[in-house]
Design a protein around this motif. Structure first.
Motif, PDB file in Angstrom:
ATOM      1  N   VAL A 134       6.905  -2.745  -7.122  1.00 39.74           N
ATOM      2  CA  VAL A 134       5.804  -1.773  -7.099  1.00 39.74           C
ATOM      3  C   VAL A 134       6.143  -0.670  -8.093  1.00 39.74           C
ATOM      4  O   VAL A 134       7.175   0.005  -7.961  1.00 39.74           O
TER       5      VAL A 134
ATOM      6  N   ILE B 138      -2.647   6.000  -2.297  1.00 39.16           N
ATOM      7  CA  ILE B 138      -2.395   6.238  -3.719  1.00 39.16           C
ATOM      8  C   ILE B 138      -2.656   4.964  -4.522  1.00 39.16           C
ATOM      9  O   ILE B 138      -3.264   5.000  -5.580  1.00 39.16           O
ATOM     10  N   GLN B 139      -2.202   3.841  -4.028  1.00 37.68           N
ATOM     11  CA  GLN B 139      -2.482   2.574  -4.684  1.00 37.68           C
ATOM     12  C   GLN B 139      -2.342   1.423  -3.693  1.00 37.68           C
ATOM     13  O   GLN B 139      -1.600   1.512  -2.711  1.00 37.68           O
ATOM     14  N   THR B 140      -3.077   0.379  -3.955  1.00 46.52           N
ATOM     15  CA  THR B 140      -3.004  -0.851  -3.161  1.00 46.52           C
ATOM     16  C   THR B 140      -2.870  -2.023  -4.116  1.00 46.52           C
ATOM     17  O   THR B 140      -3.595  -2.116  -5.117  1.00 46.52           O
ATOM     18  N   ILE B 141      -1.943  -2.927  -3.805  1.00 45.24           N
ATOM     19  CA  ILE B 141      -1.691  -4.098  -4.659  1.00 45.24           C
ATOM     20  C   ILE B 141      -1.899  -5.355  -3.821  1.00 45.24           C
ATOM     21  O   ILE B 141      -1.386  -5.462  -2.707  1.00 45.24           O
TER      22      ILE B 141
ATOM     23  N   VAL C 221       2.886   7.861 -10.490  1.00 47.90           N
ATOM     24  CA  VAL C 221       2.885   8.603  -9.227  1.00 47.90           C
ATOM     25  C   VAL C 221       3.717   9.872  -9.373  1.00 47.90           C
ATOM     26  O   VAL C 221       4.819   9.844  -9.942  1.00 47.90           O
TER      27      VAL C 221
ATOM     28  N   TYR D 147       6.568   9.425   0.094  1.00 50.23           N
ATOM     29  CA  TYR D 147       5.440   8.517   0.346  1.00 50.23           C
ATOM     30  C   TYR D 147       5.823   7.507   1.421  1.00 50.23           C
ATOM     31  O   TYR D 147       7.005   7.361   1.793  1.00 50.23           O
TER      32      TYR D 147
ATOM     33  N   ARG E 156       0.842  -1.187   0.000  1.00 48.14           N
ATOM     34  CA  ARG E 156       0.000   0.000   0.000  1.00 48.14           C
ATOM     35  C   ARG E 156       0.880   1.240   0.000  1.00 48.14           C
ATOM     36  O   ARG E 156       1.775   1.373   0.842  1.00 48.14           O
TER      37      ARG E 156
END
Length: 470
Positions: free
Chosen positions: A441, A428-431, A446, A451, A419
């Protein structure tokens, strides 16, 4: 929450939202659904089982009388009738607002099938085509019934003082339907000669007191379970006027109970008894109902980090269509982060709602507040700062850092979730990749900046890194 009974998850379209949200949060979907206990209308006892229990109790009473140990016999029983306290309580150490709901009362219509009449002239009872009319009060666990049972969260207590004239324990207690199994139970005779049956108890939980011993009002008799003919954890409470077992008692007083001149309850609960059973917070969606009799995974948590997705739930008993429910999330300074108010669309003995948010913007103690039918329940939870070094996840590193396009992950554990969160706590993003694990990642989409990257293993161990994209 599972069993041969059917569970329905219904996404709601509710009207009249009054919503205030954090600027980064779009208007959230309010999810909800119904939980139906014993949808199959499974009898708690077969006719043969009930007659066998009666014979068993009569034999025990005869022995106690012969040994001069029967306390409440015909010669010395009190006049009038006893008054019952409620036979269910939450065990010490648990903090749900309430843990039960009622699925069925005594059926006062002797015909069948689907010829139903409860004490209030309603149909909150059941019968079967084979001729069974429900002969007790069924009190089931809500919410998370199987987890409650496994944790011994809800206890069965003596509704009135008396003498143990029968008990049984050690029977299989994870029943999911009709099976002809014996239940775990205890049977108490009171000062007026009446006898109460407490059935479906958890195996190994029945009091160690012996037949002939006395119990006091409120004394713990055991734990709610699902032994015998049962579709899930519940208490079957059945009462007779005396040791002949010829006259069943419905302890509720009402227009369609022609036997009672008054209530047998010390404080009779309303026929419709709306309640907020629980307002909780969770680290993942808890509204998953495994196959009976697997316990629910509730993901209950009160501690979260900035950027975490928090699931917030409300579990209602005896929801009434057209009544107002309000929900609020309050920041540590009591300012409103989110607020909604709407009228319910369904009448149900048990209903749930859940929300999810990932933009909590202040660290500290937050409040999750539900108001329904004049009752307000407030649940506290904490939002904390992101931890840069968590020792839970060992032997993991990332490179390059600073970076331009991507982050490589090197770990002895399989990383199943990643995350990326900005400095304001926005995700911002979740994998997710449970099958193969995550080795890289991408940061191509981005913007440049600082971050936090949180990595999580399949055993829920975490570690958070501060990263810079140039």
């Amino acid at each position: 929450m599972k069993k041969i009974t059917k569970t329905f998850i219904v996404l709601l379209s509710v009207f009249g939202f009054l919503i205030t949200t954090h600027a980064q949060e779009s208007i959230p979907k309010i999810n909800g659904g119904e939980y139906i206990f014993n949808a199959a209308k499974t009898p708690c006892l077969t006719l043969e089982q009930r007659e066998n229990i009666k014979d068993f109790l009569k034999e025990n009473e005869a022995v106690l009388k012969q040994e001069n140990k029967l306390v409440f016999n015909e010669e010395n029983k009190a006049g009038g009738h006893v008054l019952f306290d409620w036979p269910i309580q939450q065990a010490t150490g648990f903090n749900y607002n309430e843990t039960w709901a009622i699925s069925g009362y005594v059926d006062h219509n002797a015909t069948f099938p689907n010829q139903l009449l409860d004490y209030n002239c309603g149909s909150q009872t059941y019968d079967t085509a084979s001729g069974y009319n429900h002969q007790g009060v069924d009190v089931y666990l809500w919410p998370f019934s199987w987890k409650q049972m496994d944790d011994s969260q809800t206890e069965i207590i003596a509704a009135s003082a008396g003498q143990i004239i029968g008990k049984g324990d050690g029977q299989f207690d994870r029943s999911c339907g009709f099976n002809n199994n014996q239940w775990n139970a205890i049977y108490i005779q009171h000062s007026d000669g009446s006898v109460a049956w407490y059935g479906h108890m958890k195996s190994g939980s029945v009091t160690t007191k012996n037949i002939g011993d006395l119990v006091t009002t409120g004394e713990v008799l055991g734990t709610v379970g699902s032994s015998g003919n049962s579709t899930g954890p519940h208490l079957h409470f059945e009462v007779y006027t005396d040791a002949s077992y010829s006259q069943l008692v419905d302890p509720y007083y009402g227009t369609c109970n022609n036997f009672n001149l008054d209530s047998w309850w010390l404080n009779q609960k309303p026929y419709s008894n709306p309640n907020i059973n629980a307002a909780l917070t969770h680290s993942d969606n808890p509204i998953v109902f495994p196959t009976c009799p697997t316990a629910e995974t509730t993901y209950e948590s009160n501690d979260f980090e900035l950027g975490d997705t928090v699931y917030l739930t409300a579990f209602l008993r005896d929801q009434i269509a057209g009544t107002n429910l309000s929900a609020q999330i309050l920041r540590p300074d009591n300012s409103i982060f989110y607020s909604t108010s709407f009228n319910t669309s369904t009448t149900s003995s048990s209903w749930y709602y859940y929300w999810s948010f990932n933009s909590f913007d202040v660290i500290g103690e937050w409040k999750w507040r539900i108001t329904y039918q004049g009752q307000t329940v407030t649940h506290l939870f904490n939002i904390q700062t992101l931890s840069i070094a968590e020792n839970e996840l060992e032997s993991v590193s990332i490179y390059p850092n600073p970076t331009k396009d991507y982050i490589n992950i090197s770990s002895s554990n399989s990383i199943t979730k990643a995350r990326l969160v900005d400095l304001q706590g926005k995700i911002i993003q979740t994998i997710h990749n449970v099958s193969e694990g995550i080795q890289k990642v991408s940061l191509e989409a981005v913007s440049n900046g600082t971050y936090f990257l949180t990595l999580e293993s399949n055993s829920n161990q975490k570690k958070t890194f501060k990263i810079i994209k140039e």
